[in-house]
Write an enzyme that holds these catalytic residues in place. Structure first.
Site, PDB file in Angstrom:
ATOM      1  N   ASP A 123       0.827  -1.191   0.000  1.00  0.00           N
ATOM      2  CA  ASP A 123       0.000   0.000   0.000  1.00  0.00           C
ATOM      3  C   ASP A 123       0.869   1.251   0.000  1.00  0.00           C
ATOM      4  O   ASP A 123       2.034   1.214   0.419  1.00  0.00           O
ATOM      5  CB  ASP A 123      -0.889   0.036   1.251  1.00  0.00           C
ATOM      6  CG  ASP A 123      -2.183  -0.723   1.056  1.00  0.00           C
ATOM      7  OD1 ASP A 123      -2.491  -1.054  -0.101  1.00  0.00           O
ATOM      8  OD2 ASP A 123      -2.868  -0.994   2.050  1.00  0.00           O
ATOM      9  N   LYS A 158      -1.419   0.691  -8.309  1.00  0.00           N
ATOM     10  CA  LYS A 158      -1.208   0.675  -9.755  1.00  0.00           C
ATOM     11  C   LYS A 158      -1.610  -0.638 -10.408  1.00  0.00           C
ATOM     12  O   LYS A 158      -1.301  -0.889 -11.565  1.00  0.00           O
ATOM     13  CB  LYS A 158       0.265   0.973 -10.055  1.00  0.00           C
ATOM     14  CG  LYS A 158       0.675   2.383  -9.631  1.00  0.00           C
ATOM     15  CD  LYS A 158       2.130   2.671  -9.975  1.00  0.00           C
ATOM     16  CE  LYS A 158       2.515   4.085  -9.561  1.00  0.00           C
ATOM     17  NZ  LYS A 158       3.935   4.388  -9.850  1.00  0.00           N
TER      18      LYS A 158
END
Length: 410
Positions: free
Chosen positions: A200, A222
């Protein structure tokens, strides 16, 4: 490892004492230190001593060891596989040591290492590995070497890859509030053993730079998710990598189960039949205020603290927080993810009765080098956050504890 200045060094060996008789003479501090390991090894321990320390006596009371309240007598070592002699009577120690020699029982002497037939190494354990260190007449050096090896194995700084089969799966690891030193020992070790790390944005990023080159590091933000929602895409990535036989670490900020959606991931893994380990982390709700000098509770000031998420505004239909009830509490209120809605949260609390002059502190990027603390009151919170340009991640602390440090004598 072994080292001894004498002509012949000690021969290191691991004794398998499960179900085998071990006799311990004396029940002072030496026995108190040694008995837990003997019990953990499954030994059938007979303790002979007229008295004992409270800790040793408690072991006898709970049935972990058998205790005969008397002094050593000839014949006490009959049937023993191993003996520990640690009484304060030199004559009894010598007699017992002689009996051990006659009966060919390996014997440790706490009072005279040279007269012993066995030495106790400095030992430690880390995830199934037992480290035992002997340095002859220098027990402090043995302990120091032991500690360095065990700590290296635990925090991953000492590389020790598995060469036999290991259980693959996913570890949901709480990385703590941001400072890489605040991840748990177990979390750091699992990181060092990972093949894939899905991280994260709020996880301890500095730890990722320490990973070996072969480890695949994936930024959770992403992951392409197309028809999937972001969380579903993360769940799918965890499952796919684990099914490929990889050891996967899902590295999160704070604690996985404190506004971290960790249970959603654990449930998805369970449905897919993937083994999952949860490693708790230090929650920013406590650690960040502490790093800024704010105790969430303090004697005579606050007897409770409440942690809420502020990512949904109080007037939003999706909010699950009873703000009117929170306003009536006298303790500390800690708001996570509340920067954007800070003004609305403050106004709601005031509207339901919390004093407008209640002290507030906003701690941005707590525990990191960029940490800063901004002061306000409930009445000025929203305006202060905007004027000071406060950005997430930030923890909002509401209550009289904010002023405790300022009025504490130094």
């Amino acid at each position: 490892m072994a080292e001894h200045p004498a002509e012949h060094a000690a021969y290191p060996v691991g004794l398998r004492l499960s179900g085998r008789r071990v006799v311990v003479l004396g029940a002072g501090q030496v026995a108190q230190r040694r008995l837990p390991a003997l019990v953990a090894a499954g030994a059938d321990v007979l303790l002979i001593s007229p008295s004992a320390t409270p800790s040793v006596e408690a072991m006898a009371d709970t049935g972990e060891i058998r205790w005969e309240r008397r002094r050593y007598q000839a014949g006490d070592l009959a049937g023993a596989w191993y003996a520990l002699i640690s009484t304060d009577d030199p004559e009894a120690n010598t007699a017992a040591s002689r009996e051990a020699e006659d009966r060919r029982v390996w014997c440790v002497r706490a009072d005279d290492a040279e007269a012993a037939t066995a030495w106790t190494p400095a030992t430690g354990r880390s995830e199934g590995v037992t480290v035992a260190v002997l340095t002859g007449r220098d027990p402090r050096r043995s302990a120091a070497v032991r500690d360095a090896i065990v700590e290296g194995l635990r925090d991953g700084s000492l590389a020790a890859p598995h060469h036999r089969s290991r259980t693959t799966g996913v570890a949901l690891v709480g990385g703590g509030p941001g400072d890489p030193d605040l991840i748990t020992v177990r979390g750091r070790r699992l990181l060092a053993e990972a093949d894939v790390v899905i991280a994260d944005r709020l996880g301890p990023r500095d730890l990722l730079a320490e990973l070996p080159p072969h480890v695949e590091v994936i930024d959770a933000a992403k992951i392409p998710y197309g028809r999937f929602m972001a969380q579903e895409a993360i769940n799918q990535a965890l499952i796919e990598h684990a099914k490929a036989g990889k050891a996967v670490v899902r590295l999160k900020g704070g604690d996985p189960f404190v506004f971290g959606r960790g249970m959603e991931e654990a449930q998805a893994l369970a449905e897919a039949g993937i083994p999952c380990t949860v490693v708790p982390g230090i929650s920013s709700s406590i650690s960040v205020p502490g790093a800024a000098g704010i105790p969430v509770t303090h004697r005579g000031v606050a007897h409770e603290f409440t942690v809420v998420s502020g990512h949904v505004a109080p007037d939003d239909a999706r909010s699950l927080v009873d703000w009117s009830a929170l306003a009536k509490l006298r303790g500390t209120l800690v708001v996570l993810m509340g920067v954007e809605n800070s003004g609305a949260i403050a106004a709601t609390l005031i509207a339901h009765g919390r004093a407008a002059d209640t002290p507030v502190a906003v701690v941005q990027e707590g525990t990191t080098a960029a940490q800063r603390r901004v002061e306000a009151t409930l009445a000025t919170l929203g305006e202060t956050v905007r004027a000071e340009g406060v950005r997430p991640p930030a923890v909002i602390v509401i209550g009289d504890v904010v002023t405790v440090a300022a009025r504490t004598p130094r």
